[in-house]
Design a protein around this motif. Structure first.
Motif, PDB file in Angstrom:
ATOM      1  N   PHE A  69      44.667  67.228  13.035  1.00 24.68           N
ATOM      2  CA  PHE A  69      45.827  66.555  13.940  1.00 24.68           C
ATOM      3  C   PHE A  69      46.802  65.891  12.735  1.00 24.68           C
ATOM      4  O   PHE A  69      48.019  65.572  13.027  1.00 24.68           O
ATOM      5  N   VAL A  70      46.496  65.403  11.806  1.00 21.08           N
ATOM      6  CA  VAL A  70      47.467  64.787  10.554  1.00 21.08           C
ATOM      7  C   VAL A  70      48.192  65.868  10.186  1.00 21.08           C
ATOM      8  O   VAL A  70      49.507  65.726   9.898  1.00 21.08           O
ATOM      9  N   TYR A  71      47.753  67.289   9.790  1.00 17.23           N
ATOM     10  CA  TYR A  71      48.615  68.201   9.459  1.00 17.23           C
ATOM     11  C   TYR A  71      49.825  68.291  10.582  1.00 17.23           C
ATOM     12  O   TYR A  71      50.796  68.596  10.121  1.00 17.23           O
ATOM     13  N   GLY A  72      49.007  68.310  11.767  1.00 12.86           N
ATOM     14  CA  GLY A  72      49.964  68.657  12.885  1.00 12.86           C
ATOM     15  C   GLY A  72      51.278  67.684  13.018  1.00 12.86           C
ATOM     16  O   GLY A  72      52.368  67.954  13.257  1.00 12.86           O
ATOM     17  N   GLY A 131      52.961  70.396  11.220  1.00 11.03           N
ATOM     18  CA  GLY A 131      52.854  71.375  12.405  1.00 11.03           C
ATOM     19  C   GLY A 131      54.239  71.159  13.057  1.00 11.03           C
ATOM     20  O   GLY A 131      54.653  72.343  14.078  1.00 11.03           O
ATOM     21  N   LYS A 132      54.596  69.913  13.359  1.00  6.55           N
ATOM     22  CA  LYS A 132      55.791  69.870  14.196  1.00  6.55           C
ATOM     23  C   LYS A 132      56.989  70.275  13.927  1.00  6.55           C
ATOM     24  O   LYS A 132      58.132  70.461  14.617  1.00  6.55           O
ATOM     25  N   TYR A 133      57.162  70.751  12.437  1.00  9.11           N
ATOM     26  CA  TYR A 133      58.342  71.520  12.137  1.00  9.11           C
ATOM     27  C   TYR A 133      57.942  72.916  11.628  1.00  9.11           C
ATOM     28  O   TYR A 133      58.810  73.544  11.245  1.00  9.11           O
ATOM     29  N   ALA A 134      56.825  73.200  12.023  1.00  8.13           N
ATOM     30  CA  ALA A 134      56.384  74.855  11.620  1.00  8.13           C
ATOM     31  C   ALA A 134      57.176  75.709  12.709  1.00  8.13           C
ATOM     32  O   ALA A 134      56.483  76.620  13.600  1.00  8.13           O
ATOM     33  N   TYR A 135      58.395  75.807  12.529  1.00 11.69           N
ATOM     34  CA  TYR A 135      59.118  76.789  13.676  1.00 11.69           C
ATOM     35  C   TYR A 135      58.819  78.309  13.419  1.00 11.69           C
ATOM     36  O   TYR A 135      58.347  79.026  12.479  1.00 11.69           O
ATOM     37  N   GLN A 154      51.934  70.914  23.307  1.00  9.46           N
ATOM     38  CA  GLN A 154      51.830  70.802  21.738  1.00  9.46           C
ATOM     39  C   GLN A 154      50.315  70.619  21.006  1.00  9.46           C
ATOM     40  O   GLN A 154      50.340  70.237  19.901  1.00  9.46           O
ATOM     41  N   PHE A 155      49.616  71.250  22.065  1.00  9.97           N
ATOM     42  CA  PHE A 155      48.157  71.112  21.366  1.00  9.97           C
ATOM     43  C   PHE A 155      47.508  72.218  22.282  1.00  9.97           C
ATOM     44  O   PHE A 155      47.412  72.426  23.288  1.00  9.97           O
ATOM     45  N   PHE A 177      53.020  62.859  21.419  1.00 11.01           N
ATOM     46  CA  PHE A 177      52.480  63.014  20.123  1.00 11.01           C
ATOM     47  C   PHE A 177      53.267  63.704  19.090  1.00 11.01           C
ATOM     48  O   PHE A 177      53.961  64.717  19.239  1.00 11.01           O
ATOM     49  N   SER A 178      53.524  62.964  18.006  1.00 13.14           N
ATOM     50  CA  SER A 178      54.489  63.287  16.895  1.00 13.14           C
ATOM     51  C   SER A 178      53.937  64.439  16.025  1.00 13.14           C
ATOM     52  O   SER A 178      53.896  64.289  15.005  1.00 13.14           O
ATOM     53  N   GLY A 179      53.754  65.641  16.784  1.00 14.24           N
ATOM     54  CA  GLY A 179      53.357  66.624  15.888  1.00 14.24           C
ATOM     55  C   GLY A 179      52.870  67.853  17.067  1.00 14.24           C
ATOM     56  O   GLY A 179      53.054  67.640  18.144  1.00 14.24           O
TER      57      GLY A 179
END
Length: 394
Positions: free
Chosen positions: A122-125, A129-133, A334-335, A376-378
């Motif tokens: 989750f920390v990675y996300g 992860g949130k910018y892993a287009y 997002q998950f 969730f910011s990720g």
């Protein structure tokens, strides 16, 4: 438009949440008998749950600010990590009941490792992860596609939620990826902001870079109307929506509000229509008949409609015969998990079809997983999406 959560649902969730935590605590006690574990554990759990309840109850007054982000993130990470721990603990306990042996310390330690790994994921996300287009490509074949549009390409993004962005450099990578597709047409399918028009203004320089030979078009999503924040009066809310419309123009996007345009190429045309948000439980504003007024039955039609429940409820059976509908809204929550043929997200319990292509009655629906993020910011497993659709003639 404030939605009320049924009291019974809250009660059931609270009981289940309590039982899960009791079970997790029993696992911790297997690893250590330190008397401080119980009060420390419950202090963390109650603090997480209590602050979450406070931030949700005051969301319209306080907005989705730092408190909301911290509380939702902490609770989500805690809950999912506990569920993973409980799953592995339950597997060990099932074997224990069958064999008659006591709990295996090594197995409980492994469950704890999975608990910690979940937190790290989750920390990675949240960080990467949130910018892993990623670009997802679809080639769709139609009998009635005009010959001039054979090979015509459309880039779709959805659910920008500009108020959540915090990394200009990472965002630019996504913009560059959109531009790299060199599509004939660009469409955005709603939720430009979380609540307020001003959220997109720091990012206009980024999104206005996107250009396409046949134009850039957009629609509104449920968050664009300002329904989830408290306004001092109705006039302020209406002015916010008008400002958001002006911001679409500043981006270079033609906002379609229950209307259509003709995309012309070599003497032939396709219809591009867009409706205001229509979604079960999220406001049924859109008017499909108005958007398709004066459109001929034999015309090839592409519809932009933010919420996929609109397609399920109206579009897929409408006599107007919309060949392709482009939607968003779900974010894939997002998950989830999309690997080795597995496609799962908790959002499936709200939307049977929640991402990618679906066809029925000879009509296509594509649900974009979203470009941004909200709450969730990720993103974990469900990465931000740029859709590239190629239209082909059979």
């Amino acid at each position: 438009m404030k939605r009320q959560i049924p009291l019974l649902a809250v009660l059931i969730f609270s009981i289940i949440f309590f039982l899960i935590n009791e079970y997790v605590l029993s696992g911790f006690h297997t690893l250590s008998t330190n008397p401080l574990i119980t009060p420390l554990f419950w202090a963390i759990v109650l603090l997480s749950a209590g602050t979450l309840i406070y931030s949700i109850r005051n969301m319209q007054r306080l907005g989705m600010g730092m408190l909301f982000k911290i509380t939702t993130h902490a609770f989500l990470i805690l809950l999912v990590s506990e569920l993973i721990f409980s799953l592995f603990l339950a597997l060990g306990d099932t074997y224990r009941l069958i064999s008659g042996n006591p709990r295996n310390l090594y197995w409980v330690s492994f469950a704890l490792c999975m608990f910690l790994l979940t937190i790290l994921v989750f920390v990675y996300g949240m960080v990467r992860g949130k910018y892993a287009y990623r670009v997802i490509k679809h080639t769709l074949f139609f009998d009635d596609l005009p010959k001039s549009f054979d090979g015509f390409t459309i880039v779709q993004i959805s659910d920008v939620h500009a108020g959540s962005f915090n990394n200009s450099k990472a965002l630019q990578k996504g913009i560059d990826l959109i531009k790299a597709q060199q599509a004939d047409l660009f469409v955005f399918t709603g939720d430009l902001v979380n609540n307020k028009a001003e959220e997109i203004e720091p990012w206009i320089g980024h999104f206005s870079q996107v250009k396409a030979p046949f134009g850039q078009f957009s629609i509104l999503g449920n968050h664009d109307y300002g329904d989830y924040v408290q306004w001092k009066d109705e006039h302020s809310k209406k002015e916010n929506l008008e400002q958001l419309k002006r911001n679409h123009a500043a981006l270079g996007y033609r906002l379609l509000l229950d209307e259509h345009v003709e995309i012309q190429k070599d003497g032939e045309k396709i219809i591009l229509a867009g409706v205001e948000n229509w979604g079960v439980g999220f406001g049924e504003r859109g008017d499909l008949k108005k958007a398709m007024r004066n459109v001929c039955a034999e015309d090839f039609k592409v519809l932009l409609s933010h919420d996929p429940t609109h397609w399920e409820a109206q579009v897929k059976t409408d006599p107007v015969n919309v060949q392709l509908t482009l939607a968003g809204h779900t974010h894939g929550m997002q998950f989830g998990l999309e690997i080795f043929g597995i496609k799962w997200s908790p959002v499936k319990y709200r939307y049977a079809h929640w991402a990618g292509l679906k066809t029925e009655n000879g009509r296509y629906l594509n649900i974009n997983r979203g470009f941004g993020f909200l709450g969730f910011s990720g993103r974990v497993g469900i990465w931000p999406e740029i859709t590239l659709i190629e239209l082909k003639r059979k």
